[in-house]
Design a protein around this motif. Structure first.
Motif, mmCIF file in Angstrom:
data_model
loop_
_atom_site.group_PDB
_atom_site.id
_atom_site.type_symbol
_atom_site.label_atom_id
_atom_site.label_comp_id
_atom_site.label_asym_id
_atom_site.label_seq_id
_atom_site.Cartn_x
_atom_site.Cartn_y
_atom_site.Cartn_z
ATOM 1 N N VAL A 198 0.857 -1.182 0.000
ATOM 2 C CA VAL A 198 0.000 0.000 0.000
ATOM 3 C C VAL A 198 0.893 1.232 0.000
ATOM 4 O O VAL A 198 1.780 1.357 0.844
ATOM 5 N N PRO A 199 0.709 2.149 -0.931
ATOM 6 C CA PRO A 199 1.560 3.345 -0.980
ATOM 7 C C PRO A 199 1.164 4.355 0.080
ATOM 8 O O PRO A 199 0.074 4.295 0.653
ATOM 9 N N SER A 200 2.047 5.287 0.340
ATOM 10 C CA SER A 200 1.721 6.406 1.215
ATOM 11 C C SER A 200 0.673 7.279 0.533
ATOM 12 O O SER A 200 0.759 7.549 -0.666
ATOM 13 N N VAL A 201 -0.314 7.727 1.309
ATOM 14 C CA VAL A 201 -1.399 8.531 0.725
ATOM 15 C C VAL A 201 -1.308 9.990 1.148
ATOM 16 O O VAL A 201 -2.214 10.765 0.839
ATOM 17 N N ASN A 202 -0.244 10.375 1.849
ATOM 18 C CA ASN A 202 -0.151 11.761 2.332
ATOM 19 C C ASN A 202 -0.305 12.770 1.203
ATOM 20 O O ASN A 202 -1.084 13.732 1.296
ATOM 21 N N LEU A 203 0.431 12.558 0.121
ATOM 22 C CA LEU A 203 0.409 13.506 -0.991
ATOM 23 C C LEU A 203 -0.921 13.457 -1.727
ATOM 24 O O LEU A 203 -1.489 14.493 -2.087
ATOM 25 N N SER A 204 -1.440 12.251 -1.951
ATOM 26 C CA SER A 204 -2.730 12.117 -2.627
ATOM 27 C C SER A 204 -3.835 12.763 -1.810
ATOM 28 O O SER A 204 -4.710 13.452 -2.354
ATOM 29 N N ALA A 205 -3.809 12.547 -0.489
ATOM 30 C CA ALA A 205 -4.835 13.133 0.374
ATOM 31 C C ALA A 205 -4.766 14.658 0.346
ATOM 32 O O ALA A 205 -5.800 15.335 0.382
ATOM 33 N N SER A 206 -3.548 15.212 0.279
ATOM 34 C CA SER A 206 -3.408 16.672 0.220
ATOM 35 C C SER A 206 -4.048 17.232 -1.042
ATOM 36 O O SER A 206 -4.794 18.213 -1.002
ATOM 37 N N LEU A 207 -3.767 16.591 -2.170
ATOM 38 C CA LEU A 207 -4.282 17.080 -3.442
ATOM 39 C C LEU A 207 -5.791 16.890 -3.545
ATOM 40 O O LEU A 207 -6.526 17.803 -3.944
ATOM 41 N N LEU A 208 -6.285 15.701 -3.172
ATOM 42 C CA LEU A 208 -7.725 15.443 -3.237
ATOM 43 C C LEU A 208 -8.483 16.328 -2.256
ATOM 44 O O LEU A 208 -9.575 16.828 -2.573
ATOM 45 N N GLY A 209 -7.920 16.533 -1.067
ATOM 46 C CA GLY A 209 -8.565 17.421 -0.101
ATOM 47 C C GLY A 209 -8.650 18.851 -0.611
ATOM 48 O O GLY A 209 -9.655 19.538 -0.408
ATOM 49 N N PHE A 210 -7.607 19.296 -1.288
ATOM 50 C CA PHE A 210 -7.609 20.648 -1.857
ATOM 51 C C PHE A 210 -8.739 20.806 -2.870
ATOM 52 O O PHE A 210 -9.496 21.785 -2.824
ATOM 53 N N PHE A 211 -8.876 19.839 -3.778
ATOM 54 C CA PHE A 211 -9.910 19.953 -4.807
ATOM 55 C C PHE A 211 -11.318 19.877 -4.208
ATOM 56 O O PHE A 211 -12.219 20.614 -4.616
ATOM 57 N N LEU A 212 -11.527 19.001 -3.227
ATOM 58 C CA LEU A 212 -12.848 18.897 -2.604
ATOM 59 C C LEU A 212 -13.237 20.197 -1.907
ATOM 60 O O LEU A 212 -14.367 20.688 -2.063
ATOM 61 N N ALA A 265 -4.627 10.358 6.163
ATOM 62 C CA ALA A 265 -3.450 9.503 6.302
ATOM 63 C C ALA A 265 -3.568 8.612 7.528
ATOM 64 O O ALA A 265 -3.161 7.438 7.511
ATOM 65 N N SER A 266 -4.138 9.142 8.610
ATOM 66 C CA SER A 266 -4.311 8.355 9.831
ATOM 67 C C SER A 266 -5.302 7.222 9.627
ATOM 68 O O SER A 266 -5.096 6.100 10.104
ATOM 69 N N ALA A 267 -6.378 7.491 8.895
ATOM 70 C CA ALA A 267 -7.376 6.449 8.636
ATOM 71 C C ALA A 267 -6.800 5.331 7.780
ATOM 72 O O ALA A 267 -7.014 4.144 8.051
ATOM 73 N N VAL A 268 -6.060 5.697 6.748
ATOM 74 C CA VAL A 268 -5.476 4.686 5.859
ATOM 75 C C VAL A 268 -4.384 3.894 6.574
ATOM 76 O O VAL A 268 -4.215 2.692 6.337
ATOM 77 N N ALA A 269 -3.659 4.556 7.477
ATOM 78 C CA ALA A 269 -2.582 3.874 8.201
ATOM 79 C C ALA A 269 -3.103 2.713 9.029
ATOM 80 O O ALA A 269 -2.386 1.730 9.253
ATOM 81 N N VAL A 270 -4.348 2.787 9.483
ATOM 82 C CA VAL A 270 -4.927 1.676 10.251
ATOM 83 C C VAL A 270 -4.998 0.421 9.395
ATOM 84 O O VAL A 270 -4.678 -0.688 9.850
ATOM 85 N N ALA A 271 -5.410 0.585 8.143
ATOM 86 C CA ALA A 271 -5.479 -0.568 7.240
ATOM 87 C C ALA A 271 -4.090 -1.116 6.950
ATOM 88 O O ALA A 271 -3.900 -2.329 6.808
ATOM 89 N N VAL A 272 -3.111 -0.243 6.885
ATOM 90 C CA VAL A 272 -1.745 -0.655 6.556
ATOM 91 C C VAL A 272 -1.071 -1.330 7.744
ATOM 92 O O VAL A 272 -0.455 -2.391 7.617
ATOM 93 N N ASN A 273 -1.184 -0.699 8.919
ATOM 94 C CA ASN A 273 -0.480 -1.194 10.106
ATOM 95 C C ASN A 273 -1.313 -2.155 10.940
ATOM 96 O O ASN A 273 -0.779 -2.734 11.899
ATOM 97 N N GLY A 274 -2.590 -2.309 10.603
ATOM 98 C CA GLY A 274 -3.486 -3.118 11.428
ATOM 99 C C GLY A 274 -3.377 -4.612 11.234
ATOM 100 O O GLY A 274 -4.092 -5.371 11.901
ATOM 101 N N GLY A 275 -2.524 -5.060 10.331
ATOM 102 C CA GLY A 275 -2.286 -6.492 10.184
ATOM 103 C C GLY A 275 -3.406 -7.269 9.525
ATOM 104 O O GLY A 275 -3.484 -8.496 9.665
ATOM 105 N N LEU A 276 -4.277 -6.574 8.774
ATOM 106 C CA LEU A 276 -5.409 -7.273 8.162
ATOM 107 C C LEU A 276 -4.951 -8.284 7.120
ATOM 108 O O LEU A 276 -5.686 -9.237 6.826
ATOM 109 N N GLY A 277 -3.778 -8.093 6.554
ATOM 110 C CA GLY A 277 -3.262 -9.062 5.599
ATOM 111 C C GLY A 277 -2.057 -9.814 6.119
ATOM 112 O O GLY A 277 -1.419 -10.551 5.376
#
Length: 680
Positions: free
Chosen positions: A78-92, A119-131
């Motif tokens: 799973v890639p880092s979403v910090n940059l994507s979240a910044s850009l998508l948040g700006f447009f919204l 980023a915090s919400a997505v990090a749960v899926a990444v660090n939460g061990g679901l896979g």
């Protein structure tokens, strides 16, 4: 691009050079600010938490959280979403403000809060061990394992939806509190730059730069140009990556023999950009670590197969060569991190307000003007009391004792050790942008599993300890990463922390629900091997019969770890004792050396190229390099980071690259040609 993240320490030197003498706005042109000007009034931390920002955060958290869970359990990356979240948040929020005439202006502080929340919400899926470790508790995964727990017991715990939500709430919120007392040390005193956090701040400040600000136009132009080039380069590389080992990211610049030991150029704009903004000693230290490990040590140890460790073990087995690759870098990082932790604690006890920057290319400017002072003043103004952080961590740890499948004393030990590991990892992430949280988790699997193996059930205890350590350590590093973004964008740490908490709460509900909805708990057909690997690892630790972790490690591994730990301490002492403007600058950074021990030296090759590019630029045009090097680097990092979002969408949709480029030796190429001819 994996959710690994690399810490380029103290790029303030480059950023400060760009600050003009009359630049006293809070954004700071040279600091990646592109700010509106000194007349801009900074909103209070409560005003930064607007309803529209929280609404946009919720929408993006759910959308990107679903994507992250799907990638976690299918691809495993799973890639880092910090940059994507910044850009998508700006447009919204731009759309929101465009539709609501006369409302409060949209600020970069709101943008930063949206990014931190998502980023915090997505990090749960990444660090939460679901896979990985959470799924490995399942009895279906346990049956696929070739190992059993101590005494022949197969300990399992099929995660239920309510249990998963509770578990993720506990470990995620513990991680939010764990490093809050060290916020000033990491961001203000040590000036750790966290390249992803700095690049995210650059992007946000760029998006909110007034068009009338002529002094920032050159930097904005550089960032946007290299952002576009980096994004298009990511698209170009994707077309040729249809298969394992395919694409330009595996270019054997040093030859095929060196390529086998991970010495190659992978054309990564992210790592090149990190090399451009970090002090050159960090890039040199990383390359030195790669040469020592993959160039010398691992080839020599590989020749001891069958003597130092059993022959024909799987590549991922921690009873073979992989043990050296995991534990030796952890020893280096621990030695470096503990030295800096001790210095930070002693400094706090002595009430000293300043400290020596652990990494620098040379003498710091005598004065950095009002930019740093006002930014630090704002960052420290909305203080989060250390008592609140400590109390929150202790309460969460105490509640966890009754929920996790751990004996109470195992839980106390894990939660007591987690803050130390989190400090070491945050320090490493700030310097190299790589997090070693998964490596710490693997150690917890083996150590706690062996400790709890006396009456069986050690595997389950090891997996639970892995979850605590991985989540707490990774979340702590993420918090510091976002605090760095808040520091550069002049966003209150209180609003960032509240946003992180809201995002974590959303992620703790969304991630398990998506996981449960797609019934991945029943071992989905495309679930990656990670869960089975963690189960095997836990069973091996749980079968230790209480003999301890050291007895299961290959020969001389504990001794080598002790030697490298001592070497890290010696290097720290040398940097403190030697003259700071001369000899101390030549002492390698242990943490920067450690990362290539684990992942390989390929990223260090990219970083060296980035550092060399800035060095040549400074020789040709020192003023131009000082003003725009950090903007160019951030553009490279941002473009590469944003490209991962459409790449993930393509992966989820099942769209695969159409072509494959591979580099073969002459003999292998002749055999391939002969095979194709015969088949024709």
């Amino acid at each position: 691009m994996a959710y690994v993240q690399l810490h380029a320490l103290s790029c303030e030197l480059h950023l400060r050079r760009a600050a003009t003498s009359d630049d006293d706005d809070l954004g700071g042109h040279g600091h990646g600010g592109f700010a509106a000007g000194k007349e801009e009034a900074m909103p209070s931390w409560r005003d930064q938490l607007t309803a529209r920002a929280l609404a946009a955060s919720l929408l993006l958290s759910v959308a990107l959280g679903v994507m992250a869970v799907r990638l976690t359990v299918t691809v495993g990356i799973v890639p880092s979403v910090n940059l994507s979240a910044s850009l998508l948040g700006f447009f919204l929020l731009r759309l929101w403000t465009a539709a609501a005439v006369g409302r409060q202006p949209f600020t970069r502080q709101e943008n930063a809060v949206v990014q931190a929340t998502v980023a915090s919400a997505v990090a749960v899926a990444v660090n939460g061990g679901l896979g990985s470790y959470l799924l490995a508790m399942n009895d279906a995964v346990a049956k696929l394992s070739t190992e059993v727990d101590g005494g022949g017991v197969m300990s399992t715990n099929n995660p239920r939806l309510g249990w998963m939500i509770s578990f993720l709430f506990l470990v995620s919120f513990a991680g939010l509190f764990v490093l809050l007392p060290f916020r000033k040390v990491m961001i203000v005193d040590y000036k750790l730059t966290y390249p992803t956090g700095t690049a995210t701040a650059y992007l946000i400040n760029d998006l909110h730069t007034p068009k009338s600000d002529k002094a920032a136009k050159k930097q904005v132009s550089a960032l946007r140009k290299y952002f576009t080039l980096s994004f298009l380069w990511g698209l170009f590389k994707w077309f040729y990556s249809a298969g394992v080992g395919c694409g330009f990211q595996n270019y054997p610049i040093f030859g095929l023999e060196a390529y086998k030991n991970r010495f190659y150029f992978d054309f990564s704009p992210t790592f090149i950009g990190a090399g451009m903004v970090c002090p050159r000693i960090v890039s040199v230290s990383a390359l030195l670590g790669g040469i020592i490990s993959w160039g010398v040590m691992w080839p020599l140890i590989r020749k001891k197969e069958g003597v130092w460790y059993p022959a024909s073990l799987p590549e991922t087995s921690l009873h073979g060569l992989q043990a050296y690759r995991v534990f030796i870098p952890i020893a280096l990082v621990a030695g470096d991190g503990l030295c800096n932790l001790l210095k930070a604690v002693l400094r706090a006890m002595s009430k000293r307000s300043s400290c020596t920057i652990p990494v620098s290319d040379g003498a710091e400017p005598e004065s950095v003007g009002d930019v740093d002072e006002r930014r630090a003043e704002l960052f420290l103004k909305d203080r989060i009391p250390g008592t609140v952080a400590c109390a929150g961590y202790v309460v969460v740890a105490a509640v966890s004792a009754g929920l996790l499948p751990l004996r109470w004393y195992h839980g106390i030990a894990v939660y007591a050790l987690a803050p130390v590991l989190a400090f070491c990892d945050a320090y490493a992430t700030g310097m190299t942008d790589w997090s070693l949280a998964s490596a710490y988790g693997k150690i917890a699997v083996l150590a706690v599993g062996a400790w709890a193996a006396g009456g069986g059930g050690g595997a389950l205890a090891g997996l639970a300890a892995c979850g605590v350590v991985t989540s707490v350590v990774a979340t702590g590093s993420d918090v510091m990463q976002d605090f760095r973004t808040g520091y550069v964008t002049s966003t209150s740490p209180r609003s960032m922390f509240v946003g992180k908490g809201i995002g974590a709460a959303v992620g703790c509900v969304v991630a398990p629900c998506v996981f449960w909805l797609f019934r991945f708990d029943a071992v989905h057909p495309v679930t990656p091997y990670a869960a089975t690997m963690y189960r095997d690892m836990a069973a091996l630790g749980g079968g230790g019969g209480g003999h301890g972790l050291g007895s299961s490690l290959p020969k001389h591994c504990p001794a080598l770890c002790a030697a490298f730990f001592a070497a890290a301490v010696v290097m720290n002492i040398a940097r403190d004792l030697l003259p700071p403007r001369t000899a101390a600058r030549l002492v390698p950074i242990p943490t920067a050396m450690a990362v290539p021990f684990y992942v390989g030296p390929y990223f260090a090759v990219d970083m060296i190229i980035g550092s060399a590019a800035v060095l040549a630029w400074e020789a040709a045009d020192k003023d131009g390099a000082g003003a725009c090097a950090a903007a160019v680097a951030s553009g490279l990092i941002c473009g590469d980071g944003i490209w991962t979002l459409p790449e993930c969408v393509l992966a989820i949709a099942g769209v695969k690259p159409p072509m494959c480029i591979k580099f073969l030796s002459r003999s292998v190429n002749a055999r391939v040609d002969a095979f194709i001819t015969n088949q024709a």
